[in-house]
Scaffold this motif. Structure first.
Motif, mmCIF file in Angstrom:
data_model
loop_
_atom_site.group_PDB
_atom_site.id
_atom_site.type_symbol
_atom_site.label_atom_id
_atom_site.label_comp_id
_atom_site.label_asym_id
_atom_site.label_seq_id
_atom_site.Cartn_x
_atom_site.Cartn_y
_atom_site.Cartn_z
ATOM 1 N N GLY A 37 26.116 36.498 41.829
ATOM 2 C CA GLY A 37 25.932 37.765 42.526
ATOM 3 C C GLY A 37 25.611 38.898 41.583
ATOM 4 O O GLY A 37 25.728 40.076 41.926
ATOM 5 N N SER A 326 32.368 32.917 36.940
ATOM 6 C CA SER A 326 33.620 33.438 37.498
ATOM 7 C C SER A 326 33.870 34.870 37.042
ATOM 8 O O SER A 326 34.293 35.721 37.839
ATOM 9 C CB SER A 326 34.796 32.553 37.078
ATOM 10 N N ARG A 329 31.538 37.224 38.926
ATOM 11 C CA ARG A 329 31.997 37.447 40.299
ATOM 12 C C ARG A 329 33.148 38.447 40.340
ATOM 13 O O ARG A 329 33.252 39.282 41.254
ATOM 14 C CB ARG A 329 32.432 36.121 40.921
ATOM 15 N N ARG A 330 34.038 38.361 39.349
ATOM 16 C CA ARG A 330 35.152 39.314 39.315
ATOM 17 C C ARG A 330 34.644 40.731 39.109
ATOM 18 O O ARG A 330 35.141 41.691 39.719
ATOM 19 C CB ARG A 330 36.136 38.947 38.213
ATOM 20 N N HIS A 331 33.646 40.896 38.240
ATOM 21 C CA HIS A 331 33.085 42.228 37.999
ATOM 22 C C HIS A 331 32.475 42.798 39.268
ATOM 23 O O HIS A 331 32.631 43.987 39.568
ATOM 24 C CB HIS A 331 32.024 42.162 36.895
ATOM 25 N N ILE A 332 31.799 41.946 40.006
ATOM 26 C CA ILE A 332 31.157 42.410 41.236
ATOM 27 C C ILE A 332 32.207 42.754 42.291
ATOM 28 O O ILE A 332 32.113 43.780 42.983
ATOM 29 C CB ILE A 332 30.189 41.345 41.782
ATOM 30 N N ALA A 333 33.220 41.925 42.419
ATOM 31 C CA ALA A 333 34.256 42.165 43.427
ATOM 32 C C ALA A 333 35.145 43.338 43.057
ATOM 33 O O ALA A 333 35.713 44.006 43.926
ATOM 34 C CB ALA A 333 35.101 40.907 43.618
ATOM 35 N N GLY A 334 35.299 43.607 41.762
ATOM 36 C CA GLY A 334 36.172 44.672 41.309
ATOM 37 C C GLY A 334 37.619 44.222 41.268
ATOM 38 O O GLY A 334 37.965 43.075 41.565
ATOM 39 N N GLY A 335 38.483 45.132 40.901
ATOM 40 C CA GLY A 335 39.906 44.816 40.806
ATOM 41 C C GLY A 335 40.287 44.322 39.426
ATOM 42 O O GLY A 335 39.427 44.068 38.572
#
Length: 449
Positions: A37, A326, A329-335
């Motif tokens: 993503g 992975s 994806r975390r960067h895109i989702a944030g948090g």
């Protein structure tokens, strides 16, 4: 192609794994972007020598010797340099700048993992390390995520391809250790200095990582009992084969229950590496060549087996790129990043507390009463005999014999019931000093039966 958000990826190291990671990032960038993503822009590759030959042709404009400048502004930093320093310092710099880190550095994680994970937690970043324990085999995520709701009881792993290659050929071909080691070095499986593999250091580092994950406890490398395979010879191989076993270098991580005063639950853990006898019908016995396998026993999930290539540039690159996706994806989702769960704080039990079965091989005088003496010493040491086999050793008629060698010799191979390691060790010492045992040929643990 979709106009994805772009993430800057910095690569530290361009050895056999690093060069493959770079090549695959450049070749399959569009595919990886679809999966992650986000577009993964490889912005630079840190190398020690700009002109050194490499396994893969890499764009020269990406090569640099300035790691610190490359890290600044990176979203994901891939560390494949190996060793402790400067890898540790550079990873800490990357985390403190807010980047996620992907690493395959087992030595660094085994010795400084707690420090790195704590640094990641402080800034809400993540450290990914699927490639650090068993090459291409996906074992980190299953232990950390899929089995997080279960209780792992035991792990047995063949986690070093070099030693498995050596032991497998010794078993199947009757080859000698030194000859197979030389072949392993010629094939690139073993380094010019093979001690990291054959003395068990590499496997011990991986055992520390696996035990920490499985038991939610920080397990330091010095808590891992380690033995190598340099004493394994064809006599031991033959005895193992005759008894229905194969010898494998195992990393064993185990939850122990008993009276452990420093643990409020009465539980402790054991992490150990040594050559062991594995029944020939056990799944680990069929792991051949330089392959790895990890056998997990969990309370609810039962027995699980993970098998595949434990090394190799492109194979390990697969695990690294999985972590990169992975992280993206975390960067895109944030948090915040996913932290490591080490709150169980179970103590590491010394090797003396472990219980297992053993095979003891002894050279003894071939005369009446010897076996009874040996059996008595074992009984006094709380070691119960399960099987005994005695073979008369024929002296070489062409070789002059000393007077004390004219007494016949025999080899006794004893299989024990489950015994405590400390009791067994003390008993073997008494056997060696008994006067009837000429030599303790070998003591091997039995695992997996």
């Amino acid at each position: 192609m979709i106009d994805y958000r772009r993430l800057r990826v910095a690569l530290l190291g361009a050895g056999s794994v690093g060069s493959q990671v770079a090549a695959l990032l450049l070749k399959h960038g569009d595919e990886l972007a679809d999966r992650a993503g986000a577009a993964l822009d490889l912005v630079g590759i840190v190398v020690r020598d700009l002109d050194a030959p490499r396994d893969t042709d890499l764009p020269r404009e990406l090569l640099t010797t300035d790691a610190e400048s490359l890290i600044v502004g990176a979203d994901i930093v891939i560390e494949l340099m190996g060793g402790i320093e400067p890898a540790r310092t550079l990873i800490l710099q990357a985390l403190n700048s807010g980047a996620d880190v992907v690493t395959g550095n087992k030595a660094l994680l085994a010795t400084h993992g707690a420090e790195l994970f704590d640094a990641a937690d402080q800034v809400g970043a993540s450290v990914y390390y699927e490639a650090a324990a068993a090459g291409a085999i996906p074992i980190i995520r299953p232990l950390r995520d899929s089995l997080a709701g279960d209780r792992v009881q035991r792990i047995m792993g063949i986690v070093n391809g070099t030693t498995n290659y050596i032991l497998d050929r010794m078993d199947r071909e009757g080859a000698e250790f030194a000859d197979v080691l030389a072949d392993a070095q010629a094939l690139g499986y073993a380094e010019a200095d093979p001690s990291g593999d054959v003395e068990g250091y590499d496997a011990a580092q991986k055992a520390a990582i696996l035990a920490s994950l499985a038991f939610h406890t920080s397990v330091p490398l010095e808590a891992v009992h380690r033995e190598g395979i340099t004493d394994v010879d064809q006599v031991m191989m033959d005895a193992a084969r005759h008894a229905g076993y194969v010898i494998k270098l195992l990393a064993v991580c185990e939850r122990l229950t008993g009276e452990f005063d420093v643990s409020p639950t009465g539980e402790a853990i054991s992490a150990r590496v040594y050559p062991a006898l594995v029944p020939r019908d056990h799944p680990l016995a069929s792991v051949h060549g330089a392959n790895n396998a990890v056998f997990v026993q969990a309370e609810a999930a039962g027995d699980l087996m993970f098998y595949g290539a434990g090394a190799g540039g492109v194979q390990t690159a697969s695990a690294v790129l999985g972590d990169v996706v992975s992280a993206a994806r975390r960067h895109i989702a944030g948090g915040v990043g996913v932290g490591e769960s080490t709150r169980a704080n179970l103590p590491a039990a010394p090797i003396g507390h472990v219980t297992t079965r053993y095979q003891i091989s002894l050279d003894v005088d071939d005369r009446p009463g010897v076996l009874a003496t040996v059996a008595g010493i074992l009984s006094e040491g709380r070691v119960s005999i399960a099987t005994v086999e005695q073979t008369v050793l024929v002296a070489d008629a062409a070789r002059p014999q000393a007077a004390d060698d004219r007494v016949g010799r025999a080899r006794i191979i004893i299989g024990t019931h489950t015994a405590r390691e400390q009791d067994l060790s003390d008993t073997v010492d008494r056997l060696g000093a008994s006067g009837v045992v000429r030599r303790v040929v070998s003591v091997l643990r039995v695992e997996g039966d």
